[in-house]
Design an enzyme around this catalytic site. Structure first.
Site, PDB file in Angstrom:
ATOM      1  N   HIS A  20      38.986  41.323  37.908  1.00 36.21           N
ATOM      2  CA  HIS A  20      38.420  40.477  38.960  1.00 36.21           C
ATOM      3  C   HIS A  20      37.628  41.341  39.936  1.00 36.21           C
ATOM      4  O   HIS A  20      37.463  42.549  39.731  1.00 36.21           O
ATOM      5  CB  HIS A  20      39.502  39.634  39.645  1.00 36.21           C
ATOM      6  CG  HIS A  20      40.592  40.437  40.300  1.00 36.21           C
ATOM      7  ND1 HIS A  20      40.358  41.353  41.282  1.00 36.21           N
ATOM      8  CD2 HIS A  20      41.936  40.441  40.089  1.00 36.21           C
ATOM      9  CE1 HIS A  20      41.493  41.890  41.672  1.00 36.21           C
ATOM     10  NE2 HIS A  20      42.474  41.369  40.950  1.00 36.21           N
ATOM     11  N   HIS A  23      38.970  44.839  41.102  1.00 37.20           N
ATOM     12  CA  HIS A  23      38.804  45.940  40.146  1.00 37.20           C
ATOM     13  C   HIS A  23      37.341  46.370  40.110  1.00 37.20           C
ATOM     14  O   HIS A  23      37.023  47.562  40.047  1.00 37.20           O
ATOM     15  CB  HIS A  23      39.214  45.517  38.733  1.00 37.20           C
ATOM     16  CG  HIS A  23      40.585  44.914  38.648  1.00 37.20           C
ATOM     17  ND1 HIS A  23      40.814  43.630  38.223  1.00 37.20           N
ATOM     18  CD2 HIS A  23      41.802  45.433  38.955  1.00 37.20           C
ATOM     19  CE1 HIS A  23      42.119  43.377  38.251  1.00 37.20           C
ATOM     20  NE2 HIS A  23      42.737  44.454  38.705  1.00 37.20           N
ATOM     21  N   CYS A 128      60.959  45.296  41.677  1.00 37.70           N
ATOM     22  CA  CYS A 128      59.902  44.284  41.601  1.00 37.70           C
ATOM     23  C   CYS A 128      59.079  44.590  40.363  1.00 37.70           C
ATOM     24  O   CYS A 128      58.453  45.660  40.279  1.00 37.70           O
ATOM     25  CB  CYS A 128      59.011  44.301  42.846  1.00 37.70           C
ATOM     26  SG  CYS A 128      57.547  43.265  42.612  1.00 37.70           S
ATOM     27  N   CYS A 131      55.273  45.168  41.039  1.00 39.82           N
ATOM     28  CA  CYS A 131      54.915  46.507  41.530  1.00 39.82           C
ATOM     29  C   CYS A 131      55.391  47.587  40.575  1.00 39.82           C
ATOM     30  O   CYS A 131      55.000  48.742  40.716  1.00 39.82           O
ATOM     31  CB  CYS A 131      55.554  46.788  42.886  1.00 39.82           C
ATOM     32  SG  CYS A 131      54.990  45.719  44.189  1.00 39.82           S
ATOM     33  N   CYS A 145      59.770  40.922  47.816  1.00 35.11           N
ATOM     34  CA  CYS A 145      58.796  42.014  47.743  1.00 35.11           C
ATOM     35  C   CYS A 145      57.644  41.687  48.687  1.00 35.11           C
ATOM     36  O   CYS A 145      57.074  40.596  48.603  1.00 35.11           O
ATOM     37  CB  CYS A 145      58.287  42.150  46.309  1.00 35.11           C
ATOM     38  SG  CYS A 145      56.699  42.992  46.225  1.00 35.11           S
ATOM     39  N   HIS A 148      54.301  40.905  46.514  1.00 32.37           N
ATOM     40  CA  HIS A 148      54.248  39.766  45.599  1.00 32.37           C
ATOM     41  C   HIS A 148      54.981  38.533  46.114  1.00 32.37           C
ATOM     42  O   HIS A 148      54.875  37.463  45.522  1.00 32.37           O
ATOM     43  CB  HIS A 148      54.807  40.160  44.228  1.00 32.37           C
ATOM     44  CG  HIS A 148      53.939  41.163  43.529  1.00 32.37           C
ATOM     45  ND1 HIS A 148      54.113  42.524  43.671  1.00 32.37           N
ATOM     46  CD2 HIS A 148      52.868  40.998  42.727  1.00 32.37           C
ATOM     47  CE1 HIS A 148      53.194  43.145  42.969  1.00 32.37           C
ATOM     48  NE2 HIS A 148      52.424  42.260  42.387  1.00 32.37           N
ATOM     49  N   LYS A 297      44.342  35.693  50.509  1.00 34.78           N
ATOM     50  CA  LYS A 297      44.593  36.643  49.442  1.00 34.78           C
ATOM     51  C   LYS A 297      44.166  36.014  48.110  1.00 34.78           C
ATOM     52  O   LYS A 297      44.369  34.829  47.890  1.00 34.78           O
ATOM     53  CB  LYS A 297      46.105  36.952  49.427  1.00 34.78           C
ATOM     54  CG  LYS A 297      46.395  38.287  48.826  1.00 34.78           C
ATOM     55  CD  LYS A 297      47.830  38.694  49.054  1.00 34.78           C
ATOM     56  CE  LYS A 297      48.118  39.889  48.162  1.00 34.78           C
ATOM     57  NZ  LYS A 297      49.403  40.474  48.370  1.00 34.78           N
ATOM     58  N   LYS A 300      46.072  34.155  41.285  1.00 36.86           N
ATOM     59  CA  LYS A 300      45.916  33.188  40.208  1.00 36.86           C
ATOM     60  C   LYS A 300      46.419  31.825  40.653  1.00 36.86           C
ATOM     61  O   LYS A 300      45.802  30.811  40.383  1.00 36.86           O
ATOM     62  CB  LYS A 300      46.753  33.650  39.007  1.00 36.86           C
ATOM     63  CG  LYS A 300      45.927  34.325  37.937  1.00 36.86           C
ATOM     64  CD  LYS A 300      46.726  34.342  36.653  1.00 36.86           C
ATOM     65  CE  LYS A 300      46.536  35.649  35.910  1.00 36.86           C
ATOM     66  NZ  LYS A 300      47.556  35.918  34.919  1.00 36.86           N
TER      67      LYS A 300
HETATM   68  N1  MSP Z   1      48.206  50.256  37.071  1.00 36.59           N
HETATM   69  C1  MSP Z   1      48.288  50.474  38.465  1.00 36.59           C
HETATM   70  C2  MSP Z   1      47.504  51.703  38.853  1.00 36.59           C
HETATM   71  C3  MSP Z   1      47.904  52.964  38.184  1.00 36.59           C
HETATM   72  S1  MSP Z   1      46.872  54.281  38.626  1.00 36.59           S
HETATM   73  C4  MSP Z   1      47.606  55.622  38.048  1.00 36.59           C
HETATM   74  C5  MSP Z   1      47.731  49.283  39.190  1.00 36.59           C
HETATM   75  N2  MSP Z   1      46.899  48.477  38.522  1.00 36.59           N
HETATM   76  S2  MSP Z   1      46.183  47.166  39.103  1.00 36.59           S
HETATM   77  O1  MSP Z   1      45.537  46.531  37.979  1.00 36.59           O
HETATM   78  O2  MSP Z   1      47.073  46.390  39.849  1.00 36.59           O
HETATM   79  O3  MSP Z   1      45.049  47.710  40.008  1.00 36.59           O
HETATM   80  C6  MSP Z   1      45.214  47.948  41.386  1.00 36.59           C
HETATM   81  C7  MSP Z   1      43.887  48.391  41.931  1.00 36.59           C
HETATM   82  O4  MSP Z   1      42.870  47.406  41.630  1.00 36.59           O
HETATM   83  C8  MSP Z   1      43.811  48.538  43.430  1.00 36.59           C
HETATM   84  O5  MSP Z   1      44.331  49.748  43.900  1.00 36.59           O
HETATM   85  C9  MSP Z   1      42.316  48.428  43.631  1.00 36.59           C
HETATM   86  O6  MSP Z   1      41.688  49.580  43.185  1.00 36.59           O
HETATM   87  C10 MSP Z   1      41.967  47.287  42.702  1.00 36.59           C
HETATM   88  N3  MSP Z   1      42.178  45.995  43.331  1.00 36.59           N
HETATM   89  C11 MSP Z   1      42.937  44.984  42.842  1.00 36.59           C
HETATM   90  N4  MSP Z   1      42.860  43.928  43.702  1.00 36.59           N
HETATM   91  C12 MSP Z   1      42.069  44.236  44.746  1.00 36.59           C
HETATM   92  C13 MSP Z   1      41.521  43.510  45.830  1.00 36.59           C
HETATM   93  N5  MSP Z   1      41.822  42.250  46.072  1.00 36.59           N
HETATM   94  N6  MSP Z   1      40.656  44.148  46.627  1.00 36.59           N
HETATM   95  C14 MSP Z   1      40.234  45.430  46.385  1.00 36.59           C
HETATM   96  N7  MSP Z   1      40.706  46.117  45.354  1.00 36.59           N
HETATM   97  C15 MSP Z   1      41.777  45.646  44.632  1.00 36.59           C
HETATM   98  O7  MSP Z   1      48.031  49.135  40.359  1.00 36.59           O
END
Ligand code: MSP
Length: 639
Positions: A20, A23, A128, A131, A145, A148, A297, A300
């Site tokens: 999304h 990412h 959790c 997380c 948590c 979440h 926030k 889904k």
């Molecule tokens: N798999 C772990 C990370 C391991 S790194 C060794 C993880 N994955 S995640 O798919 O949840 O990705 C989290 C990251 O996605 C956040 O730190 C950020 O980079 C990005 N984002 C996910 N949602 C976001 C927003 N709503 N806004 C900005 N970035 C965010 O955690």
């Protein structure tokens, strides 16, 4: 040599959900940084990928009725194929299921186990799954948590532990003696706040009786590795730890980019893991805020997940990249709204940059022989453009070192505005009427074209496609040679190259009438709009005589930094004093048609009598005058 090498990583994303906008944001920021460093000629490595082990993925696969590996293959492929579509230029896409990564994780576990920093023990706590970590009871909010808002599972089991607590004092000292280790400052403080409490040891295994989807511990095959201990190590595998040549080159300058949600694993677990494995800590942890959607926030369940490809398909890739980078202050949260996005496209891209390119190209082709003209130094004595270009370059470079990317864009747009003003001031169309001005005109056109080249190079990391299109119009087919070095001296555009007028770079997005309201509301919400004053009757409004006025002459009011004394034409000539002096020069005001309250009681401002008041409004970049879409008659009523 340290600063000529650059290594940037994104988090590796969980494969339990499709990509999304969050990412996309992190990955595009990393891409902008990587592209910038390549443009400076730095040796660069950019790593992204997917995080595929653990409870979360195992659960999602079970729900989907497939094996965890099949499940991971599917979503990992979605991430992998998304990045080229967003012009992301990662050097490697790593998966935690890659064979070299599995070997690296096992190697590090063995090393830390051998050195005595991993031991076997009993654990009880609140886990959790979202997380993938244990929480202390006091960290929970109403038993849930905080990320979440779900009730964590209570777990009690025998496991392996990493002696994280042993490195607490070392880590505090490291953070304090390396002020840029975690940045911006607020996240460094947050990490230090975690460390004010005693640091517990970290549970780094899961019994296979409960979870098999993970990397086997090398010293006990009844256990798999805890997903965070596995995932963080990707940053080493990605550059070939321990033997690979890239490891020696890039690890000393490693920079991670993450959002605030995963500060604790990156700011606390990871440096202590590295320390225990005898590896130098990374250089910087760069932490950004969260994208919310229309102030809430993204989730889904709320059904407000913003998909990057939908936006790219609807509005184009470069506008999407521009918007993400321009509308988030690095480190703070930002709220996504499609209306604010459209506003940016229409004002910054279509109006400021797109128009500049098309006007300049049109004039250069119309008034010349279809080639970049040769400038005549003597005919262009003033330095406004070269100076503005040097200022923009210096500001952009400084912003890249602090990751203030929105500020870098503001600096580039200041330069675009100076170029636009130069066109208005120099009036090439007037010069073109008299052949005696040929050289002066050619020189002005050359400088405007050079300004387009400078702009194109400066926007390359952000909007590589549009930058290449501008350069192609200037006769530069290969953008690769256009490095930041070519901006050090003004005049890098070769005279004689063929000019071609391209298609509209950024088409305006038409906003339907009913959509006007939310757009205004979105902008208003951002700018903290003052409260509306109490109602007045129509008759009261009718008492105000608003008129179109033309500015005939302007000068500064002595001893005032703000006040301009304007001679304006309405029903004859009169003086109006306006507080626009910080945002407009007297020269800029002359010739403009403005809106004036014509029947305001005269008032003296710093000794000058003003008969009327002009109308203006605030923008992020200062005051702006109210204007007209079509030229009105001077003196006309405004109703
Ligand atoms: N798999 C772990 C990370 C391991 S790194 C060794 C993880 N994955 S995640 O798919 O949840 O990705 C989290 C990251 O996605 C956040 O730190 C950020 O980079 C990005 N984002 C996910 N949602 C976001 C927003 N709503 N806004 C900005 N970035 C965010 O955690």
């Amino acid at each position: 040599m340290k600063d000529r090498i650059f290594y940037i990583t994104t988090p590796i994303y969980y494969v339990n959900a499709s990509p999304h906008i969050g990412h996309a944001y992190t990955t595009i920021v990393a891409d902008v940084l990587a592209r910038y460093h390549r443009l400076r000629g730095d040796k660069t490595f950019f790593l992204t990928g997917t995080d595929e082990h653990g409870d979360k993925i195992a659960e999602a696969a079970k729900k989907g009725g497939v094996t965890p590996k099949e499940y991971a293959d599917g979503i990992s492929a979605q991430f992998r194929s998304l990045w080229p579509e967003l012009a992301v230029t990662n050097d490697r896409f790593i998966r935690t299921t890659d064979a070299d990564h599995v070997a690296t994780v096992r190697g590090i576990l063995q090393k830390v186990y051998d050195s005595g920093d991993i031991y076997f023990g009993e654990y009880e706590g609140f886990y959790c799954v979202g997380c993938e970590r244990f929480y202390m009871e006091k960290e929970l909010l109403d038993g849930k948590c905080p990320q979440h808002e779900t009730v964590p599972e209570h777990r009690k089991e025998s496991n392996y532990f990493f002696r994280m607590g042993k490195y607490q004092e070392w880590l505090i000292n490291h953070i304090e003696t390396h002020p840029d280790f975690i940045r911006p400052e607020r996240y460094k403080n947050e990490a230090l706040a975690f460390l004010r409490e005693p640091l517990e040891d970290l549970c780094i295994s899961r019994p296979k009786s409960r979870l098999t989807w993970g990397i086997d511990l090398p010293f006990d095959e009844n256990y798999v590795t805890y997903v965070w201990f596995d995932a963080l190590i990707n940053y080493l595998t990605g550059v070939g730890y321990p033997e690979g040549e890239n490891f020696g080159t890039f690890w000393p300058v490693a920079q991670h980019l993450i959002a605030k949600d995963i500060l604790k694993p990156h700011g606390i677990y990871w440096p202590t893991m590295l320390k225990a494995a005898g590896i130098e800590p990374y250089q910087h942890l760069n932490v950004h805020g969260y994208w919310n959607v229309d102030q809430s926030k993204m989730s889904k369940s709320l059904g407000n997940v913003v998909k990057p490809l939908d936006l790219k398909d609807k509005y184009g890739l470069d506008p999407f990249r521009y918007f993400l980078l321009r509308d988030m202050v690095f480190g703070l949260d930002s709220s996504f709204s499609e209306e604010a996005f459209v506003q940016r496209i229409n004002s910054d891209l279509a109006n400021d940059l797109g128009n500049l390119v098309s006007r300049t190209m049109q004039m250069a082709i119309k008034y010349g022989d279809g080639r970049v003209p040769t400038p005549d130094a003597a005919a262009f004595a003033e330095q406004a453009l070269p100076e503005a270009a040097a200022r923009a370059l210096a500001e952009v470079e400084s912003c890249f070192t602090t990751l203030a990317l929105h500020k870098a864009l503001i600096a580039i747009w200041e330069f675009i505005n100076v170029t636009n003003k130069t066109i208005v001031e120099k009036e090439p169309w007037v010069l073109a009427k008299d052949p005696a001005n040929k050289e002066r005109l050619a020189t002005i056109l050359y400088h405007l074209l050079e300004a387009l080249r400078v702009t194109a190079v400066l926007i390359t990391p952000f909007m590589p496609g549009s930058a290449a299109k501008i350069l192609a119009q200037l006769g530069i087919a290969d953008p690769a040679g256009q490095t930041f070095e070519t901006l050090r001296a003004w005049g890098g555009l070769p005279a004689g190259s063929a000019l071609t007028k391209g298609e509209t770079l950024f088409p305006r997005v038409e906003v339907k009438k009913e959509e006007d309201k939310p757009a205004a509301a979105a902008v208003a919400a951002k700018a903290e709009v003052p409260a509306i004053k109490p109602e007045i009757a129509y008759e009261d409004f009718q008492k105000i005589d608003l008129r179109v006025a033309k500015v005939l002459a302007a000068e500064r009011v002595p001893k005032s930094s703000k006040l301009l004394k304007l001679s304006v034409e309405i029903d004859g000539e009169r003086t109006v004093v306006a507080g626009m002096g910080k945002d407009y020069t007297p020269e800029e005001m002359v010739g403009k048609q403005i809106v004036v309250v014509a029947n305001l009681k005269p008032a003296k401002l710093m000794g000058v009598e003003s008969r009327g008041m002009l109308l203006a409004t605030d923008t992020e970049e200062g005051l702006t005058l109210l204007g007209f879409d079509k030229p009105p008659k001077t003196g006309a009523n405004i109703h």
